[in-house]
Write a protein that holds these residues in place. Structure first.
Motif, PDB file in Angstrom:
ATOM      1  N   MET A 199       4.875 -11.381  12.121  1.00 59.44           N
ATOM      2  CA  MET A 199       3.796 -10.449  12.177  1.00 59.44           C
ATOM      3  C   MET A 199       3.703  -9.544  11.037  1.00 59.44           C
ATOM      4  O   MET A 199       2.359  -8.945  10.770  1.00 59.44           O
ATOM      5  CB  MET A 199       3.857  -9.714  13.476  1.00 59.44           C
ATOM      6  CG  MET A 199       3.748 -10.577  14.898  1.00 59.44           C
ATOM      7  SD  MET A 199       1.894 -11.485  14.564  1.00 59.44           S
ATOM      8  CE  MET A 199       0.760 -10.322  14.908  1.00 59.44           C
ATOM      9  N   LYS A 200       4.658  -9.167  10.365  1.00 55.03           N
ATOM     10  CA  LYS A 200       4.680  -8.356   9.260  1.00 55.03           C
ATOM     11  C   LYS A 200       5.212  -8.644   7.981  1.00 55.03           C
ATOM     12  O   LYS A 200       5.949 -10.069   8.099  1.00 55.03           O
ATOM     13  CB  LYS A 200       5.345  -6.972   9.730  1.00 55.03           C
ATOM     14  CG  LYS A 200       4.854  -6.381  10.704  1.00 55.03           C
ATOM     15  CD  LYS A 200       5.727  -4.960  11.020  1.00 55.03           C
ATOM     16  CE  LYS A 200       5.098  -4.104  12.260  1.00 55.03           C
ATOM     17  NZ  LYS A 200       6.069  -2.760  12.571  1.00 55.03           N
ATOM     18  N   LYS A 201       4.742  -8.479   6.955  1.00 53.69           N
ATOM     19  CA  LYS A 201       5.216  -8.848   5.545  1.00 53.69           C
ATOM     20  C   LYS A 201       5.188 -10.173   5.401  1.00 53.69           C
ATOM     21  O   LYS A 201       6.020 -10.865   4.914  1.00 53.69           O
ATOM     22  CB  LYS A 201       6.718  -8.266   5.398  1.00 53.69           C
ATOM     23  CG  LYS A 201       6.773  -6.961   5.391  1.00 53.69           C
ATOM     24  CD  LYS A 201       8.611  -6.531   4.985  1.00 53.69           C
ATOM     25  CE  LYS A 201       8.639  -5.204   4.902  1.00 53.69           C
ATOM     26  NZ  LYS A 201      10.083  -4.689   4.677  1.00 53.69           N
ATOM     27  N   ARG A 202       3.914 -10.702   5.806  1.00 52.32           N
ATOM     28  CA  ARG A 202       3.666 -12.320   5.808  1.00 52.32           C
ATOM     29  C   ARG A 202       3.603 -12.771   4.241  1.00 52.32           C
ATOM     30  O   ARG A 202       4.036 -14.030   4.218  1.00 52.32           O
ATOM     31  CB  ARG A 202       2.565 -12.570   6.491  1.00 52.32           C
ATOM     32  CG  ARG A 202       2.724 -12.482   8.148  1.00 52.32           C
ATOM     33  CD  ARG A 202       1.531 -12.564   8.709  1.00 52.32           C
ATOM     34  NE  ARG A 202       0.339 -11.950   8.587  1.00 52.32           N
ATOM     35  CZ  ARG A 202      -0.681 -11.599   9.416  1.00 52.32           C
ATOM     36  NH1 ARG A 202      -0.664 -11.977  10.979  1.00 52.32           N
ATOM     37  NH2 ARG A 202      -1.647 -10.800   9.301  1.00 52.32           N
ATOM     38  N   TRP A 203       3.067 -12.140   3.394  1.00 50.25           N
ATOM     39  CA  TRP A 203       3.042 -12.683   2.023  1.00 50.25           C
ATOM     40  C   TRP A 203       4.289 -12.413   1.541  1.00 50.25           C
ATOM     41  O   TRP A 203       4.900 -13.550   0.760  1.00 50.25           O
ATOM     42  CB  TRP A 203       2.103 -11.732   1.347  1.00 50.25           C
ATOM     43  CG  TRP A 203       2.036 -11.899  -0.233  1.00 50.25           C
ATOM     44  CD1 TRP A 203       2.543 -10.878  -1.294  1.00 50.25           C
ATOM     45  CD2 TRP A 203       2.121 -13.263  -0.910  1.00 50.25           C
ATOM     46  NE1 TRP A 203       2.410 -11.847  -2.254  1.00 50.25           N
ATOM     47  CE2 TRP A 203       2.120 -12.948  -2.206  1.00 50.25           C
ATOM     48  CE3 TRP A 203       1.627 -14.536  -0.644  1.00 50.25           C
ATOM     49  CZ2 TRP A 203       1.844 -13.985  -3.382  1.00 50.25           C
ATOM     50  CZ3 TRP A 203       1.422 -15.311  -1.518  1.00 50.25           C
ATOM     51  CH2 TRP A 203       1.579 -15.018  -3.098  1.00 50.25           C
ATOM     52  N   GLN A 204       5.157 -11.709   1.756  1.00 48.06           N
ATOM     53  CA  GLN A 204       6.711 -11.542   1.210  1.00 48.06           C
ATOM     54  C   GLN A 204       7.344 -12.831   1.874  1.00 48.06           C
ATOM     55  O   GLN A 204       8.147 -13.539   1.040  1.00 48.06           O
ATOM     56  CB  GLN A 204       7.194 -10.347   1.486  1.00 48.06           C
ATOM     57  CG  GLN A 204       6.715  -8.924   0.687  1.00 48.06           C
ATOM     58  CD  GLN A 204       5.596  -8.493   1.359  1.00 48.06           C
ATOM     59  OE1 GLN A 204       4.969  -8.885   2.199  1.00 48.06           O
ATOM     60  NE2 GLN A 204       5.233  -7.107   1.015  1.00 48.06           N
TER      61      GLN A 204
END
Length: 375
Positions: free
Chosen positions: A321-326
């Motif tokens: 859910m978070k930091k999807r690009w990373q």
């Protein structure tokens, strides 16, 4: 691409609603790597991102920078962009009684476009604009032709004009290179659910084959009699797609498959763990849509290519859910590093994907390097 004469130069990209921050981060990083200064503008839930290039030396310079950035960021290499266009202008506070005049004014001096697409964001807020988009397109086409800004007949070889309606009085004008943009309105291939498909997941693989491979690759890489494995196959949507292409499929899953799929004679079901099973001999294809941590999936997929168990693969990476690009970058980098093979690699968040991206990987031979890939 036509020369950009507006101060609003940059890129306009469409995406899945809610993934604007991921697309903005991708465009920002890729622009920096290409040496083009600029910044991303977006709003969560808007379904699009504008990457505005710096305008230090005037609008002509900004237009040239936008064209250079578009060339440095091929549409096939972008992950979170459904569509990639060169922004020509942003028009605000248009009089709804005459939307055509300001458009003609901003396009003066450009070569004639081959097609006109009037679009709206693929969002809950944007869908009510669909009726306006249709009616306005019907009114704008003859006006563009009369002004010499649209070819007399639709010409898919020429640059397309996109009018992207944000509101009734607010729109973006953009240009789409037919060789470097999605060939579908809104960047969405319209696929219908087949009555015999075991699940809606079949649409994911159908879209992946359409978007991540070109026509020549589909004909060359998906030939009747080829052998494939489907890891985590139940209830059989992806196995069904491959079987329709004439492939012989080994479906790996402890869960059941639809009986009509087994009756086809092209699908063998083995009750086994998709993360542990390996084929007795090399296969042409492996596909995988298992729900697991993206790096764990990437590592297992890399093992298949490194060990020579398959030559081509399509698999999904479920994103956090978070930091999807990373996380996307980390998983793809781990996959490439551990595969230890020269690869063609393409990844995209497809229309039928949700919190995931779909990856196509192929072991390269000198004679058949696919085009438009990130090796």
């Amino acid at each position: 691409m036509p020369a950009v004469q507006a101060t609003d130069a940059g890129l306009l990209c469409y995406c899945r609603a809610g993934f604007e921050p991921e697309l903005a981060a991708e465009l920002t990083q890729r622009a920096a790597e290409a040496g083009v200064a600029g910044h991303a503008r977006t709003q969560r839930g808007s379904g699009h991102v504008v990457f505005a290039v710096a305008d230090s030396d005037g609008p002509g310079d900004a237009g040239a920078a936008a064209a250079a950035l578009s060339q440095a960021l091929p549409w096939r290499e972008l992950i979170f962009a459904r569509q990639k266009l060169v922004l020509l202008a942003e028009l605000r506070d248009i009089d709804p009684r005459d939307r055509i005049a300001p458009i003609l004014d901003r396009l003066q001096g450009l070569p004639a476009f081959g097609e006109l697409w009037v679009e709206h964001p693929d969002t809950d807020a944007g869908k009510p604009l669909a009726g306006l988009a249709r009616s306005f397109g019907n009114a704008l086409r003859p006006a563009l032709r009369k002004a010499g800004l649209l070819s007399a007949r639709e010409d898919a070889r020429r640059v397309r004009l996109h009018v992207f309606l944000l509101e009734g009085n607010h729109l973006l004008l953009a240009a789409g290179d037919p060789g470097d943009s999605a060939p579908w309105p809104l960047g969405i291939p319209r696929l219908r659910m087949h009555a015999e498909a075991p699940s809606r997941s079949a649409l994911k693989l159908e879209e992946a084959l359409l978007v991540l491979l070109d026509g020549d690759e589909r004909a060359r890489l998906l030939q009747p009699g080829m052998r494939a494995a489907d890891l985590g196959a139940a209830p059989g949507g992806w196995s069904w797609v491959l079987a329709r292409q004439g492939l012989q499929v080994t479906a790996i899953d402890n869960g059941p498959l639809r009986q009509h799929l087994l009756d086809s004679g092209r699908v063998e079901h083995l009750r086994a763990d998709g993360f542990a099973w390996q084929p007795a001999r090399a296969l042409d294809w492996m596909v995988c849509d298992m729900v697991e941590q993206p790096r764990r999936v990437a590592e297992r997929m890399a093992t298949w290519l490194r060990e020579g168990w398959c030559r081509h693969a399509i698999f999904n990476l479920k994103l956090p859910m978070k930091k999807r690009w990373q996380e996307t970058q980390a998983a793809l980098e781990a996959f490439v590093e551990q595969a230890q093979q020269p690869l063609a690699l393409r990844a995209r968040q497809l229309y039928h994907d949700r919190e995931e991206i779909t990856v196509f990987a192929s072991v390269l031979r000198n004679r058949d390097r696919p085009r438009g890939d990130r090796s």
